[in-house]
Design an enzyme around this catalytic site. Sequence first.
Site, PDB file in Angstrom:
ATOM      1  N   GLN A   1     -14.443  19.080 -24.756  1.00 48.52           N
ATOM      2  CA  GLN A   1     -15.172  20.290 -25.097  1.00 48.52           C
ATOM      3  C   GLN A   1     -14.867  21.461 -24.166  1.00 48.52           C
ATOM      4  O   GLN A   1     -15.116  22.603 -24.517  1.00 48.52           O
ATOM      5  CB  GLN A   1     -16.681  20.000 -25.109  1.00 48.52           C
ATOM      6  CG  GLN A   1     -17.053  19.028 -26.216  1.00 48.52           C
ATOM      7  CD  GLN A   1     -18.530  18.684 -26.232  1.00 48.52           C
ATOM      8  OE1 GLN A   1     -18.940  17.713 -25.619  1.00 48.52           O
ATOM      9  NE2 GLN A   1     -19.338  19.468 -26.920  1.00 48.52           N
TER      10      GLN A   1
ATOM     11  N   HIS B   1     -16.213  10.013 -23.874  1.00 49.73           N
ATOM     12  CA  HIS B   1     -17.121  10.955 -24.538  1.00 49.73           C
ATOM     13  C   HIS B   1     -16.524  11.355 -25.891  1.00 49.73           C
ATOM     14  O   HIS B   1     -15.901  12.407 -26.025  1.00 49.73           O
ATOM     15  CB  HIS B   1     -17.358  12.177 -23.642  1.00 49.73           C
ATOM     16  CG  HIS B   1     -18.557  13.004 -24.032  1.00 49.73           C
ATOM     17  ND1 HIS B   1     -19.564  13.334 -23.156  1.00 49.73           N
ATOM     18  CD2 HIS B   1     -18.918  13.551 -25.212  1.00 49.73           C
ATOM     19  CE1 HIS B   1     -20.490  14.057 -23.779  1.00 49.73           C
ATOM     20  NE2 HIS B   1     -20.112  14.212 -25.035  1.00 49.73           N
TER      21      HIS B   1
ATOM     22  N   ASN C   1     -20.479   7.567 -23.900  1.00 46.19           N
ATOM     23  CA  ASN C   1     -21.469   8.571 -24.266  1.00 46.19           C
ATOM     24  C   ASN C   1     -21.955   8.375 -25.702  1.00 46.19           C
ATOM     25  O   ASN C   1     -21.142   8.236 -26.625  1.00 46.19           O
ATOM     26  CB  ASN C   1     -20.849   9.963 -24.160  1.00 46.19           C
ATOM     27  CG  ASN C   1     -21.830  11.058 -24.552  1.00 46.19           C
ATOM     28  OD1 ASN C   1     -22.778  11.334 -23.833  1.00 46.19           O
ATOM     29  ND2 ASN C   1     -21.616  11.652 -25.717  1.00 46.19           N
ATOM     30  N   GLU C   2     -23.255   8.352 -25.867  1.00 46.03           N
ATOM     31  CA  GLU C   2     -23.886   8.255 -27.190  1.00 46.03           C
ATOM     32  C   GLU C   2     -23.205   7.240 -28.099  1.00 46.03           C
ATOM     33  O   GLU C   2     -22.653   7.597 -29.155  1.00 46.03           O
ATOM     34  CB  GLU C   2     -23.954   9.631 -27.864  1.00 46.03           C
ATOM     35  CG  GLU C   2     -24.868  10.590 -27.108  1.00 46.03           C
ATOM     36  CD  GLU C   2     -25.230  11.854 -27.874  1.00 46.03           C
ATOM     37  OE1 GLU C   2     -24.609  12.135 -28.915  1.00 46.03           O
ATOM     38  OE2 GLU C   2     -26.151  12.555 -27.425  1.00 46.03           O
TER      39      GLU C   2
HETATM   40  C1  BGC Z   1     -23.031  15.203 -27.212  1.00 45.89           C
HETATM   41  C2  BGC Z   1     -22.377  16.489 -26.792  1.00 45.89           C
HETATM   42  C3  BGC Z   1     -22.761  17.586 -27.768  1.00 45.89           C
HETATM   43  C4  BGC Z   1     -24.263  17.768 -27.669  1.00 45.89           C
HETATM   44  C5  BGC Z   1     -24.818  18.908 -28.484  1.00 45.89           C
HETATM   45  C6  BGC Z   1     -24.425  15.350 -27.753  1.00 45.89           C
HETATM   46  O1  BGC Z   1     -24.425  14.744 -28.993  1.00 45.89           O
HETATM   47  O2  BGC Z   1     -22.943  14.232 -26.201  1.00 45.89           O
HETATM   48  O3  BGC Z   1     -21.007  16.275 -26.750  1.00 45.89           O
HETATM   49  O4  BGC Z   1     -22.075  18.755 -27.543  1.00 45.89           O
HETATM   50  O5  BGC Z   1     -24.903  16.599 -28.051  1.00 45.89           O
HETATM   51  O6  BGC Z   1     -24.661  18.735 -29.845  1.00 45.89           O
END
Ligand code: BGC
Length: 406
Positions: free
Chosen positions: A18, A110, A153-154
């Site tokens: 990003q 990520h 991540n997530e």
């Molecule tokens: C993610 C980020 C994303 C943010 C805002 C999360 O889902 O880890 O990469 O930019 O939310 O949408």
Amino acid sequence: MTRPVPGFLWGAATAPHQVEGNNVNSDWWVREERVPGMERSGDACDSYHRYAEDMRLLADAGLNAYRFGIEWARIEPSPGRFSRAELAHYRRMIDTALGLGLKPVVTLHHFTHPRWFAEEGGWTGDAGIERFEAYVRAACDILDGVEWVCTINEPNMLALMVGMRRAAQAAAGAGAGAGAAKKWMSPTVEGAARPVLPDPDPEIGRRLAAAHHAARAVLAERTDAKVGWTVANQALTATPGNEARLREIRYVREDLYLEAARDDDFVGVQSYSGQAVDENGIVPHPQGPDTTLTGNAYRPDALGIAVRHTWEVTGGVPIVVTENGIATADDERRIAYTSEALRHLFDAIDDGVDVRGYIHWSALDNFEWGHWEPTFGLIAVDRETFERRPKPSLARLGEVAGRGRP
Ligand code: BGC
């Protein structure tokens, strides 16, 4: 009044794809080239070269932590070939953060993958988990002095994206698959309710949990870091009489991933908004003036719900808020949102929830997975000159960090 928590992390976060720019060996770069109408990451914020400036702005504002990622697609450009130069690059980032008094919170994965990994079948391919494990082993060589490591991540959002891509590929061939994986948070037309996201595929979720556990074992053996993963939390609540439905939905979307964190050193909570569940499932949020630039409801109270729920499901694993923020062009609104979210967070701390840090999303206005319009940053970035312009919200967060409490 809440007392400051000693050693509390006060920080901001970014993710490699990003902000770095030109992540050309990643599956997302491929997707941006293929999907018509999708905006491209391009040079992004050029943080690959300007990370020291980014970090200095955070440190100067009074923050003491920076969450950033290292990019698998750069570190392992082809299977089994690790780039020493890229590892050294990320080591320099870690040293820069430490030198500025920022604790690095390092994310290993990520959302992006090396393109070869995706072509090989990704997480559902035969070698998926071993590939990730090998990358994590290589990454351990540069993690000396890093206290906090996030493996994936997530994973719940990742399972959703991978599942959608797979389903679309099965239905219409590879080209369409890329399109279906477009960011789940696409801004929608004013007035129309934003469609509710499908459930993540639990089979993929379990694979990611296995990959996380494999990575955790490697990190425990080779580093002194505290290891966890960071779970997206939707702060779901039941309308009267729909508690059973809520439990069912929450299991497949969140709890499966929180349960997999029960033996971790910490768990990352990522919270932006909340939604209700009724007899038909998640209630779509109608779009209106109160909607954020990613189509979410304005819900600063979500953070309190998210940390309390995480605490309950993990059975008391220490928490770091690894993401919380708002997509808005109005920085006053960001300040109001953050102040209120922090009040809810510290209420939970007062009630006994063990929270070790608050890391805001995001340090910079950045590439929001296919869009540039939703701005989450504490710092604006001129996309032509790459000039950084700190917003008042950065100074405000720094003041809170200085006091150690909202
Ligand atoms: C993610 C980020 C994303 C943010 C805002 C999360 O889902 O880890 O990469 O930019 O939310 O949408």
